[in-house]
Design a protein around this motif. Structure first.
Motif, PDB file in Angstrom:
ATOM      1  N   LYS A  19      36.412  33.490 -19.036  1.00 34.75           N
ATOM      2  CA  LYS A  19      37.465  32.604 -19.540  1.00 34.75           C
ATOM      3  C   LYS A  19      38.601  33.445 -20.078  1.00 34.75           C
TER       4      LYS A  19
ATOM      5  N   ARG B 211      41.368  23.884 -11.445  1.00 36.22           N
ATOM      6  CA  ARG B 211      40.369  24.950 -11.453  1.00 36.22           C
ATOM      7  C   ARG B 211      39.669  25.038 -10.099  1.00 36.22           C
TER       8      ARG B 211
ATOM      9  N   TRP C  25      39.643  25.534 -22.974  1.00 39.82           N
ATOM     10  CA  TRP C  25      38.992  25.543 -21.679  1.00 39.82           C
ATOM     11  C   TRP C  25      37.814  24.596 -21.686  1.00 39.82           C
TER      12      TRP C  25
ATOM     13  N   SER D 217      42.709  19.126 -14.802  1.00 42.67           N
ATOM     14  CA  SER D 217      42.106  20.425 -15.135  1.00 42.67           C
ATOM     15  C   SER D 217      41.033  20.794 -14.117  1.00 42.67           C
TER      16      SER D 217
END
Length: 162
Positions: A24, A66, A30, A62
Motif C-alpha cells: 500500500k 484498482r 486505502w 475505487s
C-alpha cells in the motif's frame, strides 16, 4: 468461523495470494486488498455493472480503478499464475482439454457494417477529384500528376504535355 459470502475468497485462498499483493502506498485511505479483490470477484462472477457493486466492498470507483491498475501492473496476472501453478502441481489441470467460452453477445444492427452516414462519406471519398491535383498525396510531383490526368483523359492535350 462463518463461511465466506458468495464469490468471496476463503482464508486458504487468500493466504495463497496475499504475498503477491502490491504494498500500500503511504497517505490516503486505502480499502483492504482482500475486500477490494472480493469486490472484483463479485463483479466478474455476477456480471453486474460496476455501479451495482455492494457497499460492503467500498466505493465502486475505487474497486474499478484498482482493478485497472492491477491489470496494468501485472498483479492480476501474478494471481492467476500462482493459482495455475498450484492447480498444476495438484494435477487438477488437464492440459489436453481446451475450453472455449460459447457465450455470445448480440451486436447492434449497424455492427456488421457501416452506418448510412459513413457509407455516404465512403462513396464521397471514392469519387474522382474534380481539381487538377489529387489532395493528400504528400510530396508527389504535381506536374507528373497533371501529365497522368491528361494522358488518361485522352485527346489532343495528352500528347502535347508529355
Amino acid at each position: 468461523m462463518p463461511p465466506p459470502r458468495r464469490y468471496e475468497l476463503t482464508d486458504e485462498q487468500w493466504k495463497l495470494i496475499a504475498p503477491i499483493m502490491p504494498p500500500k502506498k503511504p497517505g490516503g485511505q486505502w480499502n483492504d486488498h482482500r475486500t477490494t479483490l472480493n469486490g472484483m470477484m463479485w463483479i466478474l462472477k455476477s456480471g453486474s455493472p460496476w455501479r451495482d457493486l455492494p457497499e460492503r466492498y467500498g466505493p465502486w470507483k475505487s474497486v474499478y480503478h484498482r482493478f485497472g491498475r492491477w491489470t496494468d501492473d501485472g498483479t492480476i496476472d501474478k494471481i492467476f499464475n500462482r493459482l495455475r501453478l498450484k492447480l498444476d502441481k495438484e494435477g487438477s489441470i488437464d492440459w489436453d482439454v481446451w475450453c472455449v467460452d460459447g457465450s455470445n453477445v448480440r451486436g447492434h444492427v449497424a455492427a456488421a457494417g457501416a452506418s448510412e452516414v459513413s457509407k455516404k462519406k465512403t462513396l464521397r471519398a471514392q469519387r474522382p477529384c474534380s481539381g487538377l491535383f489529387t489532395r493528400g498525396m504528400g510530396e508527389q510531383d504535381p506536374s507528373r500528376d497533371l501529365r497522368q490526368r491528361l494522358a488518361f483523359g485522352g485527346g489532343a492535350l495528352a500528347g502535347s504535355v508529355a
